[in-house]
Scaffold this motif. Structure first.
Motif, short mmCIF file in Angstrom:
data_model
loop_
_atom_site.label_atom_id
_atom_site.label_comp_id
_atom_site.label_asym_id
_atom_site.label_seq_id
_atom_site.Cartn_x
_atom_site.Cartn_y
_atom_site.Cartn_z
N GLY A 171 8.75 7.96 -0.83
CA GLY A 171 7.41 7.51 -1.20
C GLY A 171 7.42 6.52 -2.34
O GLY A 171 6.63 5.57 -2.36
N GLU A 172 8.32 6.73 -3.29
CA GLU A 172 8.39 5.84 -4.44
C GLU A 172 8.91 4.46 -4.04
O GLU A 172 8.51 3.44 -4.60
N LEU A 201 3.69 1.26 2.85
CA LEU A 201 3.32 1.55 4.24
C LEU A 201 3.47 0.33 5.13
O LEU A 201 3.28 -0.80 4.70
N LYS A 202 3.82 0.60 6.39
CA LYS A 202 3.93 -0.44 7.41
C LYS A 202 3.07 -0.05 8.61
O LYS A 202 2.86 1.15 8.87
N ARG A 203 2.62 -1.03 9.33
CA ARG A 203 1.89 -0.74 10.58
C ARG A 203 2.80 0.04 11.52
O ARG A 203 3.98 -0.26 11.64
N GLY A 204 2.24 1.06 12.13
CA GLY A 204 3.03 1.93 13.00
C GLY A 204 3.44 3.23 12.33
O GLY A 204 3.82 4.19 13.02
N ILE A 209 -3.53 -0.06 -3.04
CA ILE A 209 -2.72 -1.27 -2.98
C ILE A 209 -2.27 -1.62 -4.39
O ILE A 209 -3.04 -1.51 -5.34
N ARG A 210 -1.00 -1.97 -4.53
CA ARG A 210 -0.45 -2.32 -5.84
C ARG A 210 -0.73 -3.81 -6.07
O ARG A 210 0.07 -4.66 -5.76
N LYS A 211 -1.91 -4.07 -6.59
CA LYS A 211 -2.48 -5.41 -6.64
C LYS A 211 -2.29 -6.00 -8.04
O LYS A 211 -2.85 -5.50 -9.01
N ALA A 232 0.84 -1.21 0.00
CA ALA A 232 0.00 0.00 0.00
C ALA A 232 0.87 1.26 0.00
O ALA A 232 1.88 1.33 0.70
N GLN A 233 0.46 2.23 -0.81
CA GLN A 233 1.13 3.53 -0.85
C GLN A 233 0.13 4.64 -0.57
O GLN A 233 -1.04 4.56 -0.99
#
Length: 265
Positions: free
Chosen positions: A226-227, A231-234, A109-111, A73-74
Motif C-alpha cells: 500500500g505504501e 492504484l491502477k485501472r483494473g 490523490i497525492r496532489k 491515488a491511494q
C-alpha cells in the motif's frame, strides 16, 4: 442508504504513521495539536448543496473512478461513523450521537501544490467508497460492540491479493470513543481556516445545518504494498471490518462483517 443530505467529514492523522507514509506530514507542520498523538484536524469531502466541487456526491459502492490525469491515488481504509448532530439554539454543535458504522475508502490523490486537504479528496462521482452494510453502535464507549472490531484492506492486482493497510483493531485509533467525540465537537465549532484545514462551522452553516454527519475517523497505516503502490485501472479494492472474536480478516462474507469491494475504472 441515501446520504445525499448528510455532510461528509474526515479526520486527518488519527492513526500512527499514516501521514508520514502518505507523504503528508509536511502539510501539517504549522498545525499545533493539544497532544503529540492528537489528530491534526477535520476536512470536508462532501458538502450537500454546495456549488463547489465538494457539492458533487462522491460516494460509490462498487466502483472507483480514477481522474483522467495521472492521479497517484491511494486507498485510505477507514471506519465511517454516522452521527446525528445535536445543535444548541445558536447552531453550535452541542453533541454527536453515534448511530452506526461501516467501512470506507477515503481514496486520496497525492496532489502537489494542493492548499487544502479537501482538494485531494473528491474529483467527481465514485471517488470514494462505502461498505455494503451498517453495524449498529450499541454504545460509543469502552465495552461496546466496536471494541471487538478490526479493520483490514487489500488490493487485488493481476489476480494476486496484496495487503494494502495493516490489520488494526479499532481501539488502535489515537482518539476514539468519548475522546474522539469531544474533539470532533470542539473542532466542528472552533476550527479555523488555516493551512490545509477549513472552517467547519462555516460549512455547517452553508449546508443549512445538516441533521447528520458521516465522519471517517482516520486511515490505518499502510502495509508495504500500500505504501509503495498507487492504484491502477483494473485493480480490485477490499476494505473489511470484522468482529475479531467471531470472524477473520479475509474476503469471505459474514453476518457481522462489512466488506467494501470496488473495481477501479
Amino acid at each position: 442508504m441515501d446520504l445525499i443530505h448528510v455532510i461528509g467529514l474526515g479526520v486527518a492523522g488519527n492513526f500512527t504513521h499514516h501521514l508520514e507514509q502518505a507523504g503528508e506530514l509536511e502539510d501539517f507542520k504549522n498545525v499545533v495539536t493539544a497532544e503529540p498523538d492528537a489528530p491534526k484536524g477535520i476536512f470536508p469531502f462532501y458538502l450537500p448543496g454546495s456549488d463547489s466541487f465538494l457539492g458533487v456526491y462522491s460516494i460509490g459502492t462498487d466502483r472507483l473512478d480514477l481522474p483522467d490525469y495521472e492521479a497517484n491515488a491511494q486507498v485510505e481504509p477507514e471506519i465511517a461513523v454516522l452521527f446525528t448532530i445535536v445543535y444548541d439554539e445558536d447552531h453550535t454543535v452541542a453533541d454527536l450521537v453515534a448511530e452506526k458504522f461501516t467501512t470506507f475508502n477515503d481514496c486520496t490523490i497525492r496532489k502537489e501544490g494542493a492548499k487544502k486537504i479537501s482538494e485531494k479528496k473528491s474529483w467527481g462521482p465514485n471517488s470514494k467508497g462505502m461498505g455494503d452494510k451498517w453495524i449498529p453502535i450499541d454504545k460509543f464507549e469502552e465495552g461496546g460492540i466496536m471494541d471487538r472490531y478490526h479493520l483490514c484492506s487489500f488490493v487485488k492486482r493481476d489476480g494476486v491479493l496484496h495487503s494494502y493497510g495493516v490489520d488494526a483493531p479499532l481501539r488502535g485509533y489515537s482518539y476514539f470513543y468519548g475522546k474522539l467525540k469531544n474533539w470532533l465537537i470542539e473542532k466542528m465549532n472552533t476550527q479555523e481556516d488555516f493551512g490545509p484545514l477549513e472552517n467547519i462551522a462555516e460549512h455547517l452553516k452553508t449546508c443549512g445545518y445538516p441533521k447528520q454527519a458521516l465522519i471517517t475517523i482516520g486511515a490505518t497505516a499502510y502495509a508495504e504494498f500500500g505504501e509503495k503502490n498507487y492504484l491502477k485501472r483494473g485493480d480490485e479494492i477490499y476494505v473489511i471490518a470484522y468482529d475479531a472474536a467471531n470472524d477473520t480478516g479475509d474476503l469471505t462474507t459474514g453476518e457481522n462483517k462489512v466488506v467494501l469491494h470496488q473495481k477501479v475504472q
